[in-house]
Write a protein that holds these residues in place. Structure first.
Motif, PDB file in Angstrom:
ATOM      1  N   ARG A   1       0.828  -1.206   0.000  1.00  0.00           N
ATOM      2  CA  ARG A   1       0.000   0.000   0.000  1.00  0.00           C
ATOM      3  C   ARG A   1       0.863   1.258   0.000  1.00  0.00           C
ATOM      4  N   CYS A   2       0.317   2.309  -0.558  1.00  0.00           N
ATOM      5  CA  CYS A   2       0.928   3.623  -0.434  1.00  0.00           C
ATOM      6  C   CYS A   2       0.675   4.104   0.988  1.00  0.00           C
ATOM      7  N   VAL A   3       1.715   4.547   1.676  1.00  0.00           N
ATOM      8  CA  VAL A   3       1.542   4.954   3.070  1.00  0.00           C
ATOM      9  C   VAL A   3       0.834   6.300   3.182  1.00  0.00           C
ATOM     10  N   GLY A   4       0.769   7.043   2.077  1.00  0.00           N
ATOM     11  CA  GLY A   4       0.121   8.342   2.099  1.00  0.00           C
ATOM     12  C   GLY A   4      -1.380   8.265   1.950  1.00  0.00           C
ATOM     13  N   CYS A   5      -1.850   7.618   0.877  1.00  0.00           N
ATOM     14  CA  CYS A   5      -3.288   7.555   0.606  1.00  0.00           C
ATOM     15  C   CYS A   5      -3.900   6.193   0.896  1.00  0.00           C
TER      16      CYS A   5
ATOM     17  N   ILE B   1     -13.238 -15.112   8.457  1.00  0.00           N
ATOM     18  CA  ILE B   1     -12.160 -15.489   9.375  1.00  0.00           C
ATOM     19  C   ILE B   1     -10.857 -14.798   8.993  1.00  0.00           C
ATOM     20  N   ARG B   2     -10.567 -14.745   7.708  1.00  0.00           N
ATOM     21  CA  ARG B   2      -9.329 -14.119   7.248  1.00  0.00           C
ATOM     22  C   ARG B   2      -9.318 -12.630   7.575  1.00  0.00           C
ATOM     23  N   ARG B   3     -10.448 -11.977   7.385  1.00  0.00           N
ATOM     24  CA  ARG B   3     -10.558 -10.547   7.672  1.00  0.00           C
ATOM     25  C   ARG B   3     -10.442 -10.270   9.166  1.00  0.00           C
ATOM     26  N   TYR B   4     -11.056 -11.110   9.980  1.00  0.00           N
ATOM     27  CA  TYR B   4     -10.996 -10.921  11.426  1.00  0.00           C
ATOM     28  C   TYR B   4      -9.595 -11.191  11.962  1.00  0.00           C
ATOM     29  N   ARG B   5      -8.896 -12.115  11.336  1.00  0.00           N
ATOM     30  CA  ARG B   5      -7.525 -12.386  11.735  1.00  0.00           C
ATOM     31  C   ARG B   5      -6.635 -11.172  11.478  1.00  0.00           C
ATOM     32  N   GLU B   6      -6.901 -10.482  10.384  1.00  0.00           N
ATOM     33  CA  GLU B   6      -6.136  -9.281  10.065  1.00  0.00           C
ATOM     34  C   GLU B   6      -6.401  -8.175  11.087  1.00  0.00           C
ATOM     35  N   VAL B   7      -7.666  -8.019  11.481  1.00  0.00           N
ATOM     36  CA  VAL B   7      -8.024  -7.018  12.484  1.00  0.00           C
ATOM     37  C   VAL B   7      -7.354  -7.346  13.811  1.00  0.00           C
ATOM     38  N   LEU B   8      -7.397  -8.622  14.194  1.00  0.00           N
ATOM     39  CA  LEU B   8      -6.791  -9.045  15.452  1.00  0.00           C
ATOM     40  C   LEU B   8      -5.286  -8.803  15.436  1.00  0.00           C
ATOM     41  N   LEU B   9      -4.628  -9.124  14.337  1.00  0.00           N
ATOM     42  CA  LEU B   9      -3.183  -8.922  14.241  1.00  0.00           C
ATOM     43  C   LEU B   9      -2.839  -7.444  14.338  1.00  0.00           C
ATOM     44  N   ALA B  10      -3.624  -6.596  13.676  1.00  0.00           N
ATOM     45  CA  ALA B  10      -3.367  -5.157  13.721  1.00  0.00           C
ATOM     46  C   ALA B  10      -3.482  -4.616  15.139  1.00  0.00           C
ATOM     47  N   VAL B  11      -4.508  -5.070  15.877  1.00  0.00           N
ATOM     48  CA  VAL B  11      -4.714  -4.585  17.244  1.00  0.00           C
ATOM     49  C   VAL B  11      -3.603  -5.078  18.168  1.00  0.00           C
ATOM     50  N   ILE B  12      -3.212  -6.334  18.026  1.00  0.00           N
ATOM     51  CA  ILE B  12      -2.180  -6.885  18.910  1.00  0.00           C
ATOM     52  C   ILE B  12      -0.813  -6.273  18.607  1.00  0.00           C
ATOM     53  N   ILE B  13      -0.477  -6.147  17.324  1.00  0.00           N
ATOM     54  CA  ILE B  13       0.800  -5.538  16.951  1.00  0.00           C
ATOM     55  C   ILE B  13       0.880  -4.102  17.457  1.00  0.00           C
ATOM     56  N   SER B  14      -0.234  -3.385  17.391  1.00  0.00           N
ATOM     57  CA  SER B  14      -0.242  -1.989  17.830  1.00  0.00           C
ATOM     58  C   SER B  14      -0.247  -1.849  19.353  1.00  0.00           C
ATOM     59  N   SER B  15      -0.230  -2.966  20.062  1.00  0.00           N
ATOM     60  CA  SER B  15      -0.143  -2.920  21.533  1.00  0.00           C
ATOM     61  C   SER B  15       1.303  -2.948  22.012  1.00  0.00           C
TER      62      SER B  15
ATOM     63  N   LEU C   1       2.048  -2.402   8.947  1.00  0.00           N
ATOM     64  CA  LEU C   1       1.020  -3.435   8.794  1.00  0.00           C
ATOM     65  C   LEU C   1       0.916  -3.968   7.366  1.00  0.00           C
ATOM     66  N   PHE C   2       0.928  -3.080   6.391  1.00  0.00           N
ATOM     67  CA  PHE C   2       0.703  -3.509   5.012  1.00  0.00           C
ATOM     68  C   PHE C   2       1.985  -3.896   4.275  1.00  0.00           C
ATOM     69  N   ASN C   3       3.044  -3.109   4.454  1.00  0.00           N
ATOM     70  CA  ASN C   3       4.253  -3.304   3.647  1.00  0.00           C
ATOM     71  C   ASN C   3       5.350  -4.094   4.349  1.00  0.00           C
ATOM     72  N   LYS C   4       5.373  -4.046   5.678  1.00  0.00           N
ATOM     73  CA  LYS C   4       6.396  -4.786   6.417  1.00  0.00           C
ATOM     74  C   LYS C   4       5.902  -6.165   6.822  1.00  0.00           C
ATOM     75  N   LEU C   5       4.751  -6.214   7.491  1.00  0.00           N
ATOM     76  CA  LEU C   5       4.217  -7.492   7.968  1.00  0.00           C
ATOM     77  C   LEU C   5       3.328  -8.173   6.937  1.00  0.00           C
ATOM     78  N   ARG C   6       2.828  -7.414   5.973  1.00  0.00           N
ATOM     79  CA  ARG C   6       1.935  -7.966   4.935  1.00  0.00           C
ATOM     80  C   ARG C   6       0.767  -8.732   5.563  1.00  0.00           C
ATOM     81  N   ILE C   7      -0.049  -8.040   6.366  1.00  0.00           N
ATOM     82  CA  ILE C   7      -1.107  -8.723   7.109  1.00  0.00           C
ATOM     83  C   ILE C   7      -2.161  -9.336   6.197  1.00  0.00           C
ATOM     84  N   TYR C   8      -2.211  -8.936   4.933  1.00  0.00           N
ATOM     85  CA  TYR C   8      -3.189  -9.521   4.027  1.00  0.00           C
ATOM     86  C   TYR C   8      -2.684 -10.789   3.354  1.00  0.00           C
TER      87      TYR C   8
END
Length: 238
Positions: A13-17, A157-171, A72-79
């Motif tokens: 992803r572009c980090v700007g937009c 399930i895949r979408r919820y896993r991404e949300v969970l990873l984002a929340v945990i990583i941001s902790s 989240l998008f470019n380093k960990l590639r959560i998708y």
């Protein structure tokens, strides 16, 4: 058709937009790269590629959405499907850090007394880990329920896993609790760490879901409040 859509989601992803880009850079030779621009905003898609980790960490602490998109998008590639190991490791780390927090809150830190029974130490550690596990189960359950009913995300399930990873990583602010094992801090530090985790979770959830800040804050606040009430009233934690 599904494979094509899945492949598109795995694009950086572009980090700007926040739009998807085909590639972030072109490498001509080892150490010689050219950063690519986003076709939508016409800016460099991810300038953090050339930044040191310290710069990225500072921008994460400052809650810059650009830094969260990079992580989240470019380093960990959560998708992508490569985040399963990262997710398991993140959950375990999150659980251990919460156990540290509960232990410090209760004042159950060993003071070097050699008369302490090893059995009681093991029993106390097991109880603290169990309390942290139950609190996090409540946290994750409430998070998923609010994501479904407040943010109106379809159950995937895949979408919820991404949300969970984002929340945990941001902790990641909880890592600062480990400093309390070395230096003595007032108990109010735990409160400030939890507030920082809440605000960081809000930014990460907003980046992943692209919903408004108010909705994302409400979801994160509800999940944290449910965990807090569970620990305080059901488990007797301060």
């Amino acid at each position: 058709m599904g494979d094509a859509k899945e492949g598109e989601e795995e694009l950086p992803r572009c980090v700007g937009c926040g739009r998807r880009v085909k590639t972030l850079y072109m490498q001509y030779s080892p150490g010689n790269i050219r950063l690519m621009k986003c076709d939508t905003c016409k800016a460099v898609a991810d300038p953090y590629i050339e930044c040191e980790f310290t710069i990225i960490l500072i921008d994460l602490i400052l809650h810059k959405t650009r830094a969260y998109r990079h992580l989240l998008f470019n380093k960990l590639r959560i998708y992508s499907s490569l985040d399963k190991g990262v997710l398991v490791l993140s959950i375990l780390t999150h659980l251990v850090l919460d156990a540290f927090r509960i232990s410090f809150s209760r004042g159950n830190i060993a003071d070097g007394d050699s008369s302490i029974n090893i059995f009681s130490v093991i029993l106390n550690c097991s109880k603290v880990l169990g309390d942290a596990l139950l609190g996090n189960i409540v946290f994750m359950t409430m998070l998923f329920l609010e994501v479904q009913f407040i943010l109106k995300l379809s159950f995937d399930i895949r979408r919820y896993r991404e949300v969970l990873l984002a929340v945990i990583i941001s902790s990641y602010f909880k890592l600062f609790l480990m400093a309390m094992m070395v230096w003595e801090f007032p108990s109010s530090v735990i409160f400030f760490v939890e507030i920082s985790v809440l605000s960081s979770n809000t930014v990460a959830l907003r980046v992943v879901t692209e919903f408004s800040k108010a909705h994302c804050f409400g979801v994160c606040f509800g999940a944290h409040a449910a965990r807090y009430l569970t620990e305080r009233w059901l488990l007797g934690a301060p």
